[in-house]
Design a protein around this motif. Structure first.
Motif, PDB file in Angstrom:
ATOM      1  N   THR A  19       3.565   1.246   1.618  1.00  0.00           N
ATOM      2  CA  THR A  19       3.709   0.238   0.556  1.00  0.00           C
ATOM      3  C   THR A  19       4.183  -1.065   1.198  1.00  0.00           C
ATOM      4  OG1 THR A  19       6.045   0.742   0.172  1.00  0.00           O
ATOM      5  CG2 THR A  19       4.409   2.047  -1.084  1.00  0.00           C
ATOM      6  N   GLU A  20       4.180  -2.138   0.422  1.00  0.00           N
ATOM      7  CA  GLU A  20       4.685  -3.416   0.922  1.00  0.00           C
ATOM      8  C   GLU A  20       6.140  -3.270   1.375  1.00  0.00           C
ATOM      9  OE1 GLU A  20       4.125  -6.582  -1.891  1.00  0.00           O
ATOM     10  OE2 GLU A  20       1.955  -6.303  -1.959  1.00  0.00           O
ATOM     11  N   ASP A  21       6.974  -2.610   0.575  1.00  0.00           N
ATOM     12  CA  ASP A  21       8.381  -2.435   0.937  1.00  0.00           C
ATOM     13  C   ASP A  21       8.541  -1.639   2.234  1.00  0.00           C
ATOM     14  OD1 ASP A  21       9.131  -3.871  -1.284  1.00  0.00           O
ATOM     15  OD2 ASP A  21       9.952  -2.154  -2.388  1.00  0.00           O
ATOM     16  N   GLU A  22       7.721  -0.616   2.421  1.00  0.00           N
ATOM     17  CA  GLU A  22       7.802   0.178   3.651  1.00  0.00           C
ATOM     18  C   GLU A  22       7.393  -0.646   4.872  1.00  0.00           C
ATOM     19  OE1 GLU A  22       6.963   4.716   2.092  1.00  0.00           O
ATOM     20  OE2 GLU A  22       5.257   3.335   2.214  1.00  0.00           O
ATOM     21  N   VAL A  23       6.415  -1.512   4.706  1.00  0.00           N
ATOM     22  CA  VAL A  23       6.000  -2.383   5.814  1.00  0.00           C
ATOM     23  C   VAL A  23       7.117  -3.370   6.144  1.00  0.00           C
ATOM     24  CG1 VAL A  23       4.376  -4.198   6.519  1.00  0.00           C
ATOM     25  CG2 VAL A  23       3.526  -2.113   5.423  1.00  0.00           C
ATOM     26  N   ILE A  24       7.725  -3.937   5.130  1.00  0.00           N
ATOM     27  CA  ILE A  24       8.841  -4.865   5.360  1.00  0.00           C
ATOM     28  C   ILE A  24       9.950  -4.162   6.136  1.00  0.00           C
ATOM     29  CG2 ILE A  24      10.691  -6.164   4.214  1.00  0.00           C
ATOM     30  CD1 ILE A  24       8.581  -6.767   1.963  1.00  0.00           C
ATOM     31  N   ARG A  25      10.282  -2.930   5.742  1.00  0.00           N
ATOM     32  CA  ARG A  25      11.316  -2.169   6.451  1.00  0.00           C
ATOM     33  C   ARG A  25      10.901  -1.875   7.895  1.00  0.00           C
ATOM     34  NH1 ARG A  25      11.163   0.900   1.887  1.00  0.00           N
ATOM     35  NH2 ARG A  25      12.709   0.308   0.363  1.00  0.00           N
ATOM     36  N   ALA A  26       9.626  -1.508   8.112  1.00  0.00           N
ATOM     37  CA  ALA A  26       9.148  -1.214   9.466  1.00  0.00           C
ATOM     38  C   ALA A  26       9.281  -2.429  10.377  1.00  0.00           C
ATOM     39  CB  ALA A  26       7.691  -0.744   9.425  1.00  0.00           C
TER      40      ALA A  26
ATOM     41  N   GLN B 242       5.093 -12.496   5.689  1.00  0.00           N
ATOM     42  CA  GLN B 242       4.376 -12.534   4.422  1.00  0.00           C
ATOM     43  C   GLN B 242       3.577 -11.242   4.299  1.00  0.00           C
ATOM     44  OE1 GLN B 242       2.639 -16.359   5.670  1.00  0.00           O
ATOM     45  NE2 GLN B 242       3.112 -17.022   3.596  1.00  0.00           N
ATOM     46  N   VAL B 243       3.720 -10.554   3.183  1.00  0.00           N
ATOM     47  CA  VAL B 243       2.997  -9.298   2.973  1.00  0.00           C
ATOM     48  C   VAL B 243       2.211  -9.360   1.671  1.00  0.00           C
ATOM     49  CG1 VAL B 243       4.601  -7.873   4.302  1.00  0.00           C
ATOM     50  CG2 VAL B 243       4.968  -8.169   1.871  1.00  0.00           C
ATOM     51  N   LEU B 244       1.075  -8.697   1.697  1.00  0.00           N
ATOM     52  CA  LEU B 244       0.230  -8.624   0.513  1.00  0.00           C
ATOM     53  C   LEU B 244      -0.463  -7.277   0.504  1.00  0.00           C
ATOM     54  CD1 LEU B 244      -1.195  -9.885  -1.956  1.00  0.00           C
ATOM     55  CD2 LEU B 244      -2.941 -10.712  -0.367  1.00  0.00           C
ATOM     56  N   GLY B 245      -0.214  -6.501  -0.537  1.00  0.00           N
ATOM     57  CA  GLY B 245      -0.891  -5.225  -0.696  1.00  0.00           C
ATOM     58  C   GLY B 245      -2.270  -5.444  -1.284  1.00  0.00           C
TER      59      GLY B 245
ATOM     60  N   VAL C 288      -1.370  -6.258   4.246  1.00  0.00           N
ATOM     61  CA  VAL C 288      -1.576  -7.285   5.259  1.00  0.00           C
ATOM     62  C   VAL C 288      -0.247  -7.994   5.462  1.00  0.00           C
ATOM     63  CG1 VAL C 288      -2.830  -9.393   5.855  1.00  0.00           C
ATOM     64  CG2 VAL C 288      -3.989  -7.568   4.568  1.00  0.00           C
ATOM     65  N   ALA C 289       0.155  -8.138   6.720  1.00  0.00           N
ATOM     66  CA  ALA C 289       1.397  -8.826   7.070  1.00  0.00           C
ATOM     67  C   ALA C 289       1.054  -9.989   7.996  1.00  0.00           C
ATOM     68  CB  ALA C 289       2.362  -7.863   7.761  1.00  0.00           C
ATOM     69  N   VAL C 290       1.477 -11.183   7.624  1.00  0.00           N
ATOM     70  CA  VAL C 290       1.213 -12.383   8.419  1.00  0.00           C
ATOM     71  C   VAL C 290       2.553 -13.008   8.769  1.00  0.00           C
ATOM     72  CG1 VAL C 290       0.131 -14.667   8.432  1.00  0.00           C
ATOM     73  CG2 VAL C 290      -0.986 -12.768   7.232  1.00  0.00           C
ATOM     74  N   GLU C 291       2.706 -13.393  10.019  1.00  0.00           N
ATOM     75  CA  GLU C 291       3.959 -14.013  10.442  1.00  0.00           C
ATOM     76  C   GLU C 291       3.703 -15.113  11.463  1.00  0.00           C
ATOM     77  OE1 GLU C 291       6.337 -11.527  13.160  1.00  0.00           O
ATOM     78  OE2 GLU C 291       4.681 -10.092  13.056  1.00  0.00           O
ATOM     79  N   CYS C 292       4.518 -16.113  11.425  1.00  0.00           N
ATOM     80  CA  CYS C 292       4.553 -17.124  12.483  1.00  0.00           C
ATOM     81  C   CYS C 292       5.563 -16.605  13.488  1.00  0.00           C
ATOM     82  CB  CYS C 292       4.963 -18.482  11.930  1.00  0.00           C
ATOM     83  SG  CYS C 292       3.733 -19.180  10.832  1.00  0.00           S
TER      84      CYS C 292
ATOM     85  N   GLY D 214      11.678  -4.491  10.138  1.00  0.00           N
ATOM     86  CA  GLY D 214      13.099  -4.784  10.251  1.00  0.00           C
ATOM     87  C   GLY D 214      13.658  -5.634   9.135  1.00  0.00           C
ATOM     88  N   GLY D 215      12.880  -5.820   8.069  1.00  0.00           N
ATOM     89  CA  GLY D 215      13.334  -6.634   6.948  1.00  0.00           C
ATOM     90  C   GLY D 215      13.936  -5.813   5.821  1.00  0.00           C
ATOM     91  N   ASP D 216      14.466  -6.512   4.838  1.00  0.00           N
ATOM     92  CA  ASP D 216      15.067  -5.900   3.658  1.00  0.00           C
ATOM     93  C   ASP D 216      14.247  -6.277   2.432  1.00  0.00           C
ATOM     94  OD1 ASP D 216      16.625  -4.944   1.593  1.00  0.00           O
ATOM     95  OD2 ASP D 216      18.297  -6.324   1.950  1.00  0.00           O
ATOM     96  N   PRO D 217      13.527  -5.328   1.848  1.00  0.00           N
ATOM     97  CA  PRO D 217      12.696  -5.635   0.681  1.00  0.00           C
ATOM     98  C   PRO D 217      13.503  -6.220  -0.486  1.00  0.00           C
ATOM     99  CG  PRO D 217      12.221  -3.429   1.475  1.00  0.00           C
ATOM    100  CD  PRO D 217      13.409  -3.922   2.237  1.00  0.00           C
ATOM    101  N   ALA D 218      14.793  -5.892  -0.574  1.00  0.00           N
ATOM    102  CA  ALA D 218      15.617  -6.407  -1.675  1.00  0.00           C
ATOM    103  C   ALA D 218      15.801  -7.923  -1.585  1.00  0.00           C
ATOM    104  CB  ALA D 218      16.981  -5.712  -1.683  1.00  0.00           C
ATOM    105  N   SER D 219      15.661  -8.481  -0.390  1.00  0.00           N
ATOM    106  CA  SER D 219      15.817  -9.926  -0.246  1.00  0.00           C
ATOM    107  C   SER D 219      14.477 -10.654  -0.253  1.00  0.00           C
ATOM    108  CB  SER D 219      16.590 -10.259   1.035  1.00  0.00           C
ATOM    109  OG  SER D 219      15.841  -9.869   2.166  1.00  0.00           O
ATOM    110  N   SER D 220      13.390  -9.936  -0.518  1.00  0.00           N
ATOM    111  CA  SER D 220      12.052 -10.545  -0.562  1.00  0.00           C
ATOM    112  C   SER D 220      11.887 -11.412  -1.795  1.00  0.00           C
ATOM    113  CB  SER D 220      10.977  -9.459  -0.590  1.00  0.00           C
ATOM    114  OG  SER D 220      11.042  -8.664   0.543  1.00  0.00           O
ATOM    115  N   ARG D 221      11.021 -12.393  -1.662  1.00  0.00           N
ATOM    116  CA  ARG D 221      10.674 -13.224  -2.808  1.00  0.00           C
ATOM    117  C   ARG D 221       9.276 -13.790  -2.604  1.00  0.00           C
ATOM    118  NH1 ARG D 221      13.853 -16.142   0.515  1.00  0.00           N
ATOM    119  NH2 ARG D 221      13.436 -18.331   0.846  1.00  0.00           N
ATOM    120  N   ALA D 222       8.610 -14.061  -3.690  1.00  0.00           N
ATOM    121  CA  ALA D 222       7.266 -14.626  -3.627  1.00  0.00           C
ATOM    122  C   ALA D 222       7.349 -16.088  -3.193  1.00  0.00           C
ATOM    123  CB  ALA D 222       6.588 -14.530  -4.990  1.00  0.00           C
TER     124      ALA D 222
END
Length: 163
Positions: free
Chosen positions: A30-37, A69-72, A78-82, A39-47
């Motif tokens: 899921t998007e949250d699982e990718v964020i955790r993988a 940036q994640v998009l299911g 899909v995860a995009v990062e600078c 090293g991020g915290d899904p609870a602090s995510s925002r659009a």
């Protein structure tokens, strides 16, 4: 759609303004699982829009501050990062447990990497532009089977110009 049309949709990423960028695709998470993988915290995510992420990243220019940036989309995230986190084998291993991970990384220092992992195991990571000289290298590197026949264009990660 043909490949060039799909790539053209993301031509915004083909700029010289970003020192390092990585695009990753993960299945089985899921998007949250990718964020955790990553090293991020899904609870602090925002659009946020792309412009908002660029502004936020600029506010933290000389800090260790990376946005993911994640998009299911169906079974894919899909995860995009600078940044470079998607080019780290440990991230690929974590994100691919129970699924699959693929990333493409590029930096202004002419560092490029394509990486693939399945169910917690990296099964190939290489610089696609080294293959032009591979036959003269000792030992000659081996291209992963899943990448044989693919073509890479050193001039751009974006669409090739049409003539």
């Amino acid at each position: 759609m043909v490949w060039d049309e799909l790539v053209a949709r993301y031509a915004w990423a083909d700029t010289d303004e970003v020192a390092s960028r990585t695009a990753s695709v993960v299945t089985g998470k899921t998007e949250d699982e990718v964020i955790r993988a990553f090293g991020g915290d899904p609870a602090s995510s925002r659009a946020m829009t792309f412009d908002e992420t660029a502004d936020e990243q600029a506010e933290h220019l000389y800090e260790d501050h990376h946005l993911l940036q994640v998009l299911g989309f169906g079974q894919h995230v899909v995860a995009v990062e600078c940044g470079y986190h998607g080019s780290i084998p440990e991230i690929a291993r974590r994100a691919s447990v129970g699924g699959e991970f693929f990333s493409v990384h590029s930096s202004v220092n002419a560092r490029h990497q394509v990486m693939h992992a399945v169910d917690g195991r990296v099964d190939g990571a290489f610089d696609p532009f080294e293959w032009e000289d591979a036959e003269w290298m000792d030992p000659e590197p081996q291209l992963p089977g899943w990448a044989r026949g693919a073509t890479f264009h050193l001039g751009s990660i974006g669409p090739r110009p049409s003539h």
